[in-house]
Scaffold this motif. Structure first.
Motif, PDB file in Angstrom:
ATOM      1  N   LEU A 158      12.133  11.443  -8.887  1.00 31.74           N
ATOM      2  CA  LEU A 158      11.449   9.638  -7.958  1.00 31.74           C
ATOM      3  C   LEU A 158      10.881  10.080  -6.813  1.00 31.74           C
ATOM      4  CD1 LEU A 158      13.105   7.219  -7.807  1.00 31.74           C
ATOM      5  CD2 LEU A 158      14.760   8.363  -5.776  1.00 31.74           C
ATOM      6  N   PHE A 159      10.651  11.199  -5.930  1.00 30.63           N
ATOM      7  CA  PHE A 159      10.110  10.918  -4.846  1.00 30.63           C
ATOM      8  C   PHE A 159       8.477  11.461  -5.182  1.00 30.63           C
ATOM      9  CE2 PHE A 159      13.719  11.548  -2.569  1.00 30.63           C
ATOM     10  CZ  PHE A 159      13.845  10.839  -1.682  1.00 30.63           C
ATOM     11  N   GLY A 160       7.823  11.682  -6.929  1.00 32.60           N
ATOM     12  CA  GLY A 160       6.373  11.601  -6.291  1.00 32.60           C
ATOM     13  C   GLY A 160       5.883  10.388  -7.158  1.00 32.60           C
ATOM     14  N   SER A 161       6.585   9.867  -7.505  1.00 29.44           N
ATOM     15  CA  SER A 161       6.200   8.485  -8.368  1.00 29.44           C
ATOM     16  C   SER A 161       6.386   7.081  -6.952  1.00 29.44           C
ATOM     17  CB  SER A 161       7.622   7.718  -8.621  1.00 29.44           C
ATOM     18  OG  SER A 161       7.564   8.184 -10.532  1.00 29.44           O
ATOM     19  N   LEU A 162       7.278   7.864  -5.971  1.00 31.40           N
ATOM     20  CA  LEU A 162       7.164   6.367  -4.452  1.00 31.40           C
ATOM     21  C   LEU A 162       6.071   6.940  -4.011  1.00 31.40           C
ATOM     22  CD1 LEU A 162      11.075   6.904  -3.289  1.00 31.40           C
ATOM     23  CD2 LEU A 162       9.703   4.713  -3.950  1.00 31.40           C
ATOM     24  N   SER A 163       5.516   8.560  -4.340  1.00 31.45           N
ATOM     25  CA  SER A 163       4.253   9.028  -3.302  1.00 31.45           C
ATOM     26  C   SER A 163       3.095   8.234  -4.109  1.00 31.45           C
ATOM     27  CB  SER A 163       3.731  10.456  -3.362  1.00 31.45           C
ATOM     28  OG  SER A 163       4.846  10.910  -3.018  1.00 31.45           O
ATOM     29  N   LEU A 164       2.859   8.763  -5.565  1.00 28.88           N
ATOM     30  CA  LEU A 164       2.211   7.737  -6.063  1.00 28.88           C
ATOM     31  C   LEU A 164       1.478   6.877  -6.006  1.00 28.88           C
ATOM     32  CD1 LEU A 164       1.780   9.553  -9.134  1.00 28.88           C
ATOM     33  CD2 LEU A 164       0.404  10.187  -7.417  1.00 28.88           C
ATOM     34  N   LYS A 165       2.589   5.955  -5.635  1.00 26.73           N
ATOM     35  CA  LYS A 165       2.546   4.451  -5.368  1.00 26.73           C
ATOM     36  C   LYS A 165       2.342   3.622  -3.909  1.00 26.73           C
ATOM     37  CE  LYS A 165       5.762   2.070  -8.264  1.00 26.73           C
ATOM     38  NZ  LYS A 165       7.015   1.522  -7.953  1.00 26.73           N
ATOM     39  N   VAL A 166       2.598   5.092  -3.262  1.00 35.87           N
ATOM     40  CA  VAL A 166       2.172   4.862  -1.387  1.00 35.87           C
ATOM     41  C   VAL A 166       0.539   4.776  -1.675  1.00 35.87           C
ATOM     42  CG1 VAL A 166       2.206   5.530   0.685  1.00 35.87           C
ATOM     43  CG2 VAL A 166       4.254   5.217  -0.923  1.00 35.87           C
ATOM     44  N   ILE A 167       0.147   6.410  -2.944  1.00 39.20           N
ATOM     45  CA  ILE A 167      -1.322   6.845  -2.346  1.00 39.20           C
ATOM     46  C   ILE A 167      -2.017   5.785  -3.055  1.00 39.20           C
ATOM     47  CG2 ILE A 167      -2.372   8.185  -3.320  1.00 39.20           C
ATOM     48  CD1 ILE A 167      -0.521  10.198  -3.296  1.00 39.20           C
ATOM     49  N   TYR A 168      -1.689   5.044  -4.037  1.00 36.66           N
ATOM     50  CA  TYR A 168      -2.272   3.893  -4.613  1.00 36.66           C
ATOM     51  C   TYR A 168      -2.278   2.899  -3.886  1.00 36.66           C
ATOM     52  CZ  TYR A 168      -3.641   0.356  -7.710  1.00 36.66           C
ATOM     53  OH  TYR A 168      -4.253  -0.798  -9.166  1.00 36.66           O
ATOM     54  N   LYS A 169      -0.776   2.249  -3.289  1.00 41.39           N
ATOM     55  CA  LYS A 169      -1.661   1.093  -2.461  1.00 41.39           C
ATOM     56  C   LYS A 169      -1.727   1.408  -0.986  1.00 41.39           C
ATOM     57  CE  LYS A 169       2.273  -2.195  -1.463  1.00 41.39           C
ATOM     58  NZ  LYS A 169       3.773  -2.339  -1.010  1.00 41.39           N
ATOM     59  N   GLN A 170      -2.434   3.014   0.039  1.00 42.15           N
ATOM     60  CA  GLN A 170      -3.356   3.141   0.534  1.00 42.15           C
ATOM     61  C   GLN A 170      -4.496   3.512   0.173  1.00 42.15           C
ATOM     62  OE1 GLN A 170      -2.996   4.174   3.963  1.00 42.15           O
ATOM     63  NE2 GLN A 170      -1.209   3.318   3.721  1.00 42.15           N
ATOM     64  N   ASN A 171      -4.873   3.272  -1.670  1.00 38.68           N
ATOM     65  CA  ASN A 171      -6.261   3.806  -1.499  1.00 38.68           C
ATOM     66  C   ASN A 171      -7.377   2.226  -1.567  1.00 38.68           C
ATOM     67  OD1 ASN A 171      -6.303   6.378  -1.080  1.00 38.68           O
ATOM     68  ND2 ASN A 171      -6.114   7.360  -2.964  1.00 38.68           N
ATOM     69  N   ASN A 172      -5.791   1.444  -2.710  1.00 44.21           N
ATOM     70  CA  ASN A 172      -6.343   0.034  -2.979  1.00 44.21           C
ATOM     71  C   ASN A 172      -6.328  -1.039  -1.594  1.00 44.21           C
ATOM     72  OD1 ASN A 172      -7.313   0.510  -5.199  1.00 44.21           O
ATOM     73  ND2 ASN A 172      -5.365   1.097  -5.810  1.00 44.21           N
ATOM     74  N   SER A 173      -5.929  -0.733  -0.720  1.00 45.02           N
ATOM     75  CA  SER A 173      -5.440  -2.165   0.482  1.00 45.02           C
ATOM     76  C   SER A 173      -6.621  -1.973   1.184  1.00 45.02           C
ATOM     77  CB  SER A 173      -4.541  -1.683   1.715  1.00 45.02           C
ATOM     78  OG  SER A 173      -4.975  -0.658   2.071  1.00 45.02           O
ATOM     79  N   ALA A 174      -7.322  -3.605   1.197  1.00 41.57           N
ATOM     80  CA  ALA A 174      -8.598  -3.383   2.185  1.00 41.57           C
ATOM     81  C   ALA A 174      -8.609  -4.161   3.522  1.00 41.57           C
ATOM     82  CB  ALA A 174      -9.390  -4.714   1.039  1.00 41.57           C
ATOM     83  N   PRO A 175      -8.883  -3.665   4.339  1.00 46.47           N
ATOM     84  CA  PRO A 175      -8.798  -4.210   5.525  1.00 46.47           C
ATOM     85  C   PRO A 175      -8.736  -5.798   5.606  1.00 46.47           C
ATOM     86  CG  PRO A 175     -10.394  -2.049   5.420  1.00 46.47           C
ATOM     87  CD  PRO A 175     -10.306  -2.699   4.207  1.00 46.47           C
ATOM     88  N   THR A 176      -7.617  -6.163   6.295  1.00 47.09           N
ATOM     89  CA  THR A 176      -7.887  -7.298   6.451  1.00 47.09           C
ATOM     90  C   THR A 176      -9.031  -8.020   7.615  1.00 47.09           C
ATOM     91  OG1 THR A 176      -5.434  -7.760   6.279  1.00 47.09           O
ATOM     92  CG2 THR A 176      -6.805  -9.276   6.581  1.00 47.09           C
ATOM     93  N   ALA A 177      -9.863  -8.911   7.746  1.00 48.08           N
ATOM     94  CA  ALA A 177     -11.165  -9.372   7.973  1.00 48.08           C
ATOM     95  C   ALA A 177     -10.305 -10.050   9.193  1.00 48.08           C
ATOM     96  CB  ALA A 177     -11.661 -10.527   7.256  1.00 48.08           C
ATOM     97  N   GLY A 178     -10.782  -9.907  10.796  1.00 51.30           N
ATOM     98  CA  GLY A 178     -10.491 -10.500  12.033  1.00 51.30           C
ATOM     99  C   GLY A 178      -9.817  -8.993  12.777  1.00 51.30           C
ATOM    100  N   LEU A 179      -8.859  -7.992  11.806  1.00 49.24           N
ATOM    101  CA  LEU A 179      -8.109  -6.984  12.615  1.00 49.24           C
ATOM    102  C   LEU A 179      -8.849  -6.183  12.846  1.00 49.24           C
ATOM    103  CD1 LEU A 179      -5.572  -6.392   9.543  1.00 49.24           C
ATOM    104  CD2 LEU A 179      -5.189  -8.360  12.227  1.00 49.24           C
TER     105      LEU A 179
END
Length: 193
Positions: A172-193
């Motif tokens: 459970l916690f390993g899967s949550l870690s991987l989801k957070v890591i995936y989200k962090q690595n694939n989130s592009a910064p929003t323009a104007g921030l």
């Protein structure tokens, strides 16, 4: 249920009585937490080598949370179910080798839960790079868990339940870690921030 408990006691007595005084110190050492500190440092190094520092922070937070949940759940079960440890079970007096003893209640094993948590968690995060690692980790978790039977502080069913809970929580916690890591690595910064 009575028959299951009796079978559990019989298996415990068989496994526990395989031990001898010659090996007691070895199994006490295996069961200790401090002896594994170098292994935990190696785990940390492998994570550091394979993940960005920002992701490593999230991983360490999930490890801390997961081990805390694993440990606290074991404590709740121990007091809630109130099954005596073998070394406190009067029906086993004179039949078992009590090398060590712990608190009064033992269902389920925190050692088994925590080691299987780490084994599954680390396997999920590192198996793509190190295919051999899960085999090593689960063997390590089984050896540490067996040490608790050898020392006389847990029945086999305590170990099985602890291992199952640790495995589940590690997943459970390993899967949550991987989801957070995936989200962090694939989130592009929003323009104007």
């Amino acid at each position: 249920m009575y028959e299951i408990i009796q079978e559990d006691k019989s298996l415990f007595l068989y496994l526990n009585n395989l031990g001898s005084q010659t090996f007691d110190q070895f199994w006490i050492m295996i069961s200790s937490t401090w002896i594994w500190v170098p292994l935990y440092i190696i785990f940390l190094y492998l994570l550091f080598k394979n993940y960005k520092v920002r992701n490593l922070v999230f991983i360490l937070i999930f490890i801390a949370l997961g081990v805390t949940v694993s440990d606290q759940l074991a404590g709740i079960f121990k007091t809630g179910i109130a099954r005596f440890r073998p070394c406190h079970d009067e029906s086993l007096t004179g039949l078992m080798r009590a090398v060590k003893c712990g608190g009064q209640f033992g269902f389920y094993s925190s050692h088994a839960s925590n080691t299987f948590f780490i084994a599954n968690f680390m396997s999920l995060l590192l198996y793509k790079k190190y295919k051999w690692l899960p085999y090593f980790l689960f063997l390590w978790a089984m050896i540490v868990s067996y040490s608790r039977i050898y020392l006389g502080v847990h029945f086999p069913f305590d170990i099985l339940m602890g291992a199952a809970m640790g495995f589940f929580l590690g997943g459970l916690f390993g899967s949550l870690s991987l989801k957070v890591i995936y989200k962090q690595n694939n989130s592009a910064p929003t323009a104007g921030l």
